[in-house]
Design a protein around this motif. Structure first.
Motif, mmCIF file in Angstrom:
data_model
loop_
_atom_site.group_PDB
_atom_site.id
_atom_site.type_symbol
_atom_site.label_atom_id
_atom_site.label_comp_id
_atom_site.label_asym_id
_atom_site.label_seq_id
_atom_site.Cartn_x
_atom_site.Cartn_y
_atom_site.Cartn_z
ATOM 1 N N ASP A 27 3.506 18.493 -3.150
ATOM 2 C CA ASP A 27 2.651 19.306 -4.016
ATOM 3 C C ASP A 27 1.232 18.760 -4.064
ATOM 4 O O ASP A 27 0.254 19.515 -3.979
ATOM 5 C CB ASP A 27 3.229 19.365 -5.433
ATOM 6 C CG ASP A 27 4.500 20.197 -5.531
ATOM 7 O OD1 ASP A 27 4.837 20.890 -4.546
ATOM 8 O OD2 ASP A 27 5.150 20.154 -6.591
ATOM 9 N N THR A 28 1.110 17.453 -4.205
ATOM 10 C CA THR A 28 -0.225 16.846 -4.289
ATOM 11 C C THR A 28 -0.964 16.974 -2.964
ATOM 12 O O THR A 28 -2.152 17.331 -2.931
ATOM 13 C CB THR A 28 -0.111 15.360 -4.688
ATOM 14 O OG1 THR A 28 0.672 15.246 -5.880
ATOM 15 C CG2 THR A 28 -1.489 14.766 -4.928
ATOM 16 N N ALA A 29 -0.271 16.683 -1.872
ATOM 17 C CA ALA A 29 -0.911 16.757 -0.554
ATOM 18 C C ALA A 29 -1.366 18.169 -0.235
ATOM 19 O O ALA A 29 -2.500 18.388 0.215
ATOM 20 C CB ALA A 29 0.051 16.245 0.514
ATOM 21 N N HIS A 30 -0.498 19.142 -0.459
ATOM 22 C CA HIS A 30 -0.864 20.522 -0.137
ATOM 23 C C HIS A 30 -2.007 21.018 -1.003
ATOM 24 O O HIS A 30 -2.860 21.794 -0.540
ATOM 25 C CB HIS A 30 0.364 21.419 -0.247
ATOM 26 C CG HIS A 30 1.345 21.240 0.872
ATOM 27 N ND1 HIS A 30 2.561 21.872 0.912
ATOM 28 C CD2 HIS A 30 1.290 20.490 2.006
ATOM 29 C CE1 HIS A 30 3.208 21.531 2.021
ATOM 30 N NE2 HIS A 30 2.458 20.690 2.693
ATOM 31 N N VAL A 80 -0.963 9.520 -2.881
ATOM 32 C CA VAL A 80 -1.495 10.597 -2.046
ATOM 33 C C VAL A 80 -2.984 10.794 -2.323
ATOM 34 O O VAL A 80 -3.798 10.931 -1.401
ATOM 35 C CB VAL A 80 -0.731 11.913 -2.279
ATOM 36 C CG1 VAL A 80 -1.422 13.074 -1.577
ATOM 37 C CG2 VAL A 80 0.712 11.780 -1.794
ATOM 38 N N ARG A 81 -3.348 10.811 -3.593
ATOM 39 C CA ARG A 81 -4.758 10.986 -3.947
ATOM 40 C C ARG A 81 -5.613 9.841 -3.395
ATOM 41 O O ARG A 81 -6.743 10.066 -2.927
ATOM 42 C CB ARG A 81 -4.902 11.077 -5.466
ATOM 43 C CG ARG A 81 -4.251 12.328 -6.052
ATOM 44 C CD ARG A 81 -4.344 12.373 -7.562
ATOM 45 N NE ARG A 81 -3.617 13.530 -8.097
ATOM 46 C CZ ARG A 81 -2.697 13.473 -9.038
ATOM 47 N NH1 ARG A 81 -2.380 12.297 -9.594
ATOM 48 N NH2 ARG A 81 -2.097 14.571 -9.455
ATOM 49 N N ALA A 82 -5.069 8.629 -3.424
ATOM 50 C CA ALA A 82 -5.806 7.491 -2.883
ATOM 51 C C ALA A 82 -5.988 7.619 -1.373
ATOM 52 O O ALA A 82 -7.060 7.297 -0.837
ATOM 53 C CB ALA A 82 -5.082 6.189 -3.224
ATOM 54 N N ASP A 136 0.809 -1.219 0.000
ATOM 55 C CA ASP A 136 0.000 0.000 0.000
ATOM 56 C C ASP A 136 0.840 1.265 0.000
ATOM 57 O O ASP A 136 0.459 2.278 -0.589
ATOM 58 C CB ASP A 136 -0.937 0.024 1.209
ATOM 59 C CG ASP A 136 -2.137 -0.892 1.051
ATOM 60 O OD1 ASP A 136 -2.266 -1.507 -0.036
ATOM 61 O OD2 ASP A 136 -2.934 -1.008 1.998
ATOM 62 N N GLY A 137 1.978 1.242 0.699
ATOM 63 C CA GLY A 137 2.771 2.459 0.834
ATOM 64 C C GLY A 137 3.934 2.574 -0.122
ATOM 65 O O GLY A 137 4.709 3.536 -0.030
ATOM 66 N N ILE A 138 4.087 1.648 -1.045
ATOM 67 C CA ILE A 138 5.256 1.653 -1.924
ATOM 68 C C ILE A 138 5.082 2.683 -3.038
ATOM 69 O O ILE A 138 4.091 2.673 -3.774
ATOM 70 C CB ILE A 138 5.496 0.265 -2.539
ATOM 71 C CG1 ILE A 138 5.730 -0.771 -1.430
ATOM 72 C CG2 ILE A 138 6.686 0.305 -3.496
ATOM 73 C CD1 ILE A 138 6.902 -0.457 -0.530
ATOM 74 N N VAL A 139 6.058 3.589 -3.156
ATOM 75 C CA VAL A 139 6.062 4.569 -4.252
ATOM 76 C C VAL A 139 7.438 4.558 -4.907
ATOM 77 O O VAL A 139 8.453 4.752 -4.253
ATOM 78 C CB VAL A 139 5.700 5.998 -3.766
ATOM 79 C CG1 VAL A 139 4.264 6.045 -3.294
ATOM 80 C CG2 VAL A 139 6.622 6.480 -2.667
ATOM 81 N N ASP A 158 -9.492 7.811 0.654
ATOM 82 C CA ASP A 158 -9.823 6.789 1.633
ATOM 83 C C ASP A 158 -9.977 7.324 3.056
ATOM 84 O O ASP A 158 -10.201 6.540 3.985
ATOM 85 C CB ASP A 158 -8.765 5.689 1.607
ATOM 86 C CG ASP A 158 -8.753 4.932 0.283
ATOM 87 O OD1 ASP A 158 -9.763 5.004 -0.457
ATOM 88 O OD2 ASP A 158 -7.732 4.277 -0.020
ATOM 89 N N GLY A 159 -9.833 8.640 3.240
ATOM 90 C CA GLY A 159 -10.149 9.224 4.538
ATOM 91 C C GLY A 159 -8.976 9.660 5.385
ATOM 92 O O GLY A 159 -9.166 10.048 6.547
ATOM 93 N N ALA A 160 -7.759 9.610 4.848
ATOM 94 C CA ALA A 160 -6.604 10.108 5.610
ATOM 95 C C ALA A 160 -6.650 11.630 5.703
ATOM 96 O O ALA A 160 -7.156 12.300 4.799
ATOM 97 C CB ALA A 160 -5.305 9.660 4.959
ATOM 98 N N ASP A 161 -6.103 12.167 6.784
ATOM 99 C CA ASP A 161 -6.078 13.616 7.002
ATOM 100 C C ASP A 161 -4.759 14.236 6.578
ATOM 101 O O ASP A 161 -4.693 15.433 6.299
ATOM 102 C CB ASP A 161 -6.295 13.923 8.493
ATOM 103 C CG ASP A 161 -7.571 13.316 9.017
ATOM 104 O OD1 ASP A 161 -8.643 13.751 8.585
ATOM 105 O OD2 ASP A 161 -7.482 12.377 9.845
ATOM 106 N N LEU A 162 -3.701 13.470 6.585
ATOM 107 C CA LEU A 162 -2.366 13.940 6.236
ATOM 108 C C LEU A 162 -1.602 12.781 5.625
ATOM 109 O O LEU A 162 -2.113 11.655 5.540
ATOM 110 C CB LEU A 162 -1.626 14.494 7.457
ATOM 111 C CG LEU A 162 -1.211 13.485 8.539
ATOM 112 C CD1 LEU A 162 0.063 13.945 9.228
ATOM 113 C CD2 LEU A 162 -2.313 13.321 9.596
#
Length: 439
Positions: free
Chosen positions: A243-246, A202-204, A189-192, A208-212
């Motif tokens: 960039d995506t997260a912000h 990040v978009r996923a 799940d966390g492999i990039v 899926d409900g993550a805040d950060l």
């Protein structure tokens, strides 16, 4: 009519002590605080009243006042503080229960979710009314957060990252150390690997409900075979995440031990550096210039050193060796970053050590050289700023949630005092009184 109103209020107040989470609470409460450390002021105040309506603080006034009809909670012989905040926990993890690799292949996500219910309660009863969870199976930790919000379980308010992101073979790769034929679906799940995949993950997480978002730009300690001093994510991958997260209004926490990874992540404007073991003066300059917080996690460092020395059977050999190298360096980093003017937020890595002992971090920060008031603010207003919700948590001021804790001792004189929280209120509801859980 007034007498009937008072009777109704008294009944409601009594119900607070026995109600389930989410049940009706007294509408008006006043806390008489003998000493108040409000989370923002540099000096405590004496004999203060905290007036609460429903779940929020409406006034903080000098002297002991008793508004008509309000329930009075007498903390006049105690030190009262805002609900404490731990910005680095793992509520579905507990190293030390069994050998790590054995746990990875014998415990399911369901087991970890149920563990999380228990660990959330323990954390709240220790006085931590809000936390950032920085690494857990995304569906499990999001479900835990939603259950707390709904009042189904007792626990702190949660801001959750879900599965951390990092490259193949890095600290986020849960397949490290195993036969390649052995795997679980969630291990990837966390492999990039590459900026496009980083942005997509990040978009996923957001979907899926993550805040950060948490990233692993350096190797880690409690993982097999990776080097804590090496930068394992490329600058392009880190930038894609940030960039995506912000853009999605999500903050980014970067697990980073090595100097190169710290400097790269801070330059690319992550929001916090977790651990920061090998940071140097140049790192602090970059962090300060870009508003990046340091989260030192000293108790985690001390714990893994203890495991390596006394219980090496709980760790793989490479993990034990890294623990003995990295752990002793962490307290120096905490003090040097604070002295350099970097904002230091309280975080412990709970789950690396037993949950509920979070407040042990205060003594370690103070022993490293950080004044006690600064350590308290790191776990209140500074932590709230890092999370991004200072209007609701982190201080005792009008408009904030009535998240309030108290202890018999003076934490400014005794750096272990906050390990003995005997009163906890969350959102105006008493959760612990006289050192006994109410719920």
């Amino acid at each position: 009519m007034k007498a009937r109103h008072r009777t109704m209020l008294a009944v409601a107040a009594a119900a607070v002590a026995i109600a389930a989470p989410g049940a009706a609470r007294a509408r008006d409460v006043v806390i008489h605080a003998g000493t108040l450390i409000d989370g923002v002021s540099d000096r405590p105040r004496r004999q203060v009243s905290i007036v609460i309506h429903d779940e929020r603080i409406v006034a903080v006034t000098p002297g002991f006042v008793t508004p008509a009809g309000a329930e009075v909670i007498d903390l006049s012989r105690k030190t009262v503080l805002p609900g404490l905040i731990d910005t680095h926990v793992h509520l579905t993890l507990q190293i030390g229960k069994m050998q790590q690799q054995l746990a990875a292949v014998t415990r399911t996500a369901y087991d970890r979710t149920l563990d999380g219910v228990a660990y959330a309660r323990i954390t709240l009863m220790a006085g931590f009314t809000s936390v950032r969870d920085l690494g857990g199976y995304t569906p499990a930790i999001v479900a835990l957060k939603k259950a707390q919000q709904a009042g189904t379980i007792v626990g702190p308010r949660m801001w959750v990252s879900g599965s951390p992101l990092g490259p193949t073979g890095g600290h986020a790769d849960l397949a490290n150390g195993f036969d390649p034929a052995l795997t679980k679906a969630e291990w990837s799940d966390g492999i990039v690997d590459g900026p496009e995949q980083a942005a997509r993950k990040v978009r996923a997480l957001h979907r899926d409900g993550a805040d950060l978002v948490k990233i692993m730009p350096s190797g880690g300690v409690a993982s097999v075979g990776d080097d804590p001093q090496a930068q394992l994510m490329t600058d392009a991958e880190i930038k894609a995440v940030v960039d995506t997260a912000h853009t999605l209004h999500m903050k980014v926490a970067a697990h980073a031990h090595g100097t190169k990874a710290i400097d790269a992540a801070a330059t690319l404007r992550v929001d916090s550096i977790e651990h920061g073991t090998y940071a140097d003066e140049g790192s602090y300059r970059i962090m300060k210039a870009n508003g990046v917080y340091m989260v030192p996690t000293l108790i985690a460092g001390a714990t893994v050193v203890d495991y390596a020395r006394r219980h090496p059977e709980l760790l793989s050999p490479s993990v034990a060796a890294k623990a003995l190298q990295v752990g002793p360096l962490m307290s120096r980093n905490a003090y040097e970053s604070w002295k350099a003017g970097v904002r230091v937020a309280f975080g412990t890595d709970a789950g690396v050590y037993p949950h509920g002992r979070n407040a042990g971090e205060f003594a370690l920060m103070n022993q490293a050289g950080i004044p006690m008031m600064a350590t308290i603010q790191s776990a209140t207003s500074v932590a709230a700023d890092l999370i991004g919700d200072p209007a609701d948590i982190g201080s005792i001021q009008p408009g904030r949630y009535a998240d309030v804790v108290a202890t018999d001792s003076d934490p400014l004189q005794d750096n272990t005092a906050l390990q003995r929280i005997d009163f906890v209120m969350q959102g105006g509801q008493v959760m612990k009184r006289d050192n006994r859980p109410v719920l």
